[in-house]
Motif scaffolding. Sequence first.
Motif, PDB file in Angstrom:
ATOM      1  N   LYS A   1      -4.046   6.150   1.539  1.00 57.31           N
ATOM      2  CA  LYS A   1      -3.546   5.038   0.966  1.00 57.31           C
ATOM      3  C   LYS A   1      -3.764   3.894  -0.293  1.00 57.31           C
ATOM      4  CE  LYS A   1      -2.615   3.929   5.971  1.00 57.31           C
ATOM      5  NZ  LYS A   1      -1.191   4.741   6.085  1.00 57.31           N
TER       6      LYS A   1
ATOM      7  N   LYS B   1      -3.896   1.024  -2.800  1.00 55.12           N
ATOM      8  CA  LYS B   1      -3.280  -0.018  -3.227  1.00 55.12           C
ATOM      9  C   LYS B   1      -2.217  -0.354  -3.915  1.00 55.12           C
ATOM     10  CE  LYS B   1      -2.860  -4.976  -3.107  1.00 55.12           C
ATOM     11  NZ  LYS B   1      -2.619  -5.101  -1.944  1.00 55.12           N
ATOM     12  N   ARG B   2      -0.740  -0.869  -4.107  1.00 54.81           N
ATOM     13  CA  ARG B   2       0.095  -0.485  -5.117  1.00 54.81           C
ATOM     14  C   ARG B   2       0.008  -0.944  -6.211  1.00 54.81           C
ATOM     15  NH1 ARG B   2       6.262  -3.294  -4.705  1.00 54.81           N
ATOM     16  NH2 ARG B   2       7.121  -2.174  -6.581  1.00 54.81           N
TER      17      ARG B   2
ATOM     18  N   THR C   1       0.986  -1.346   0.035  1.00 57.66           N
ATOM     19  CA  THR C   1      -0.158   0.254   0.166  1.00 57.66           C
ATOM     20  C   THR C   1       0.547   1.150   0.320  1.00 57.66           C
ATOM     21  OG1 THR C   1      -1.137  -1.880   1.758  1.00 57.66           O
ATOM     22  CG2 THR C   1      -1.921   1.632   1.404  1.00 57.66           C
TER      23      THR C   1
ATOM     24  N   THR D   1       1.377   5.537   0.948  1.00 62.40           N
ATOM     25  CA  THR D   1       1.086   5.895   1.367  1.00 62.40           C
ATOM     26  C   THR D   1       1.215   7.074   1.209  1.00 62.40           C
ATOM     27  OG1 THR D   1       1.248   5.200   3.215  1.00 62.40           O
ATOM     28  CG2 THR D   1       0.639   7.619   4.367  1.00 62.40           C
TER      29      THR D   1
END
Length: 90
Positions: free
Chosen positions: A63, A65-66, A55, A57
Amino acid sequence: MSHSWTKDDVEDGDLFLEKYKKDINHLFMMGYFIHLHTDLLRNQYFVSDTIENDTITLLDRTKIKRDRSLYKTLIYNDYTNLNVQLLGEY
């Protein structure tokens, strides 16, 4: 010539050296290798602090999700913003 990425999206200076070892004594190639090394340090000490449990930030604490393409976009936007600031300062 481009950054040398592993399958895990990690820049790898060893891959670069392996590919360009015969040209490494040229000033341009040395400079490019230094550029890669500073990218590695930035990822190790700065970017790693912004990613936890896959994740990202953001500065406003949002936040997300990558995602590979989003991650690279965010990183390169940082470079662009920094370059603009540096040009204005110097």
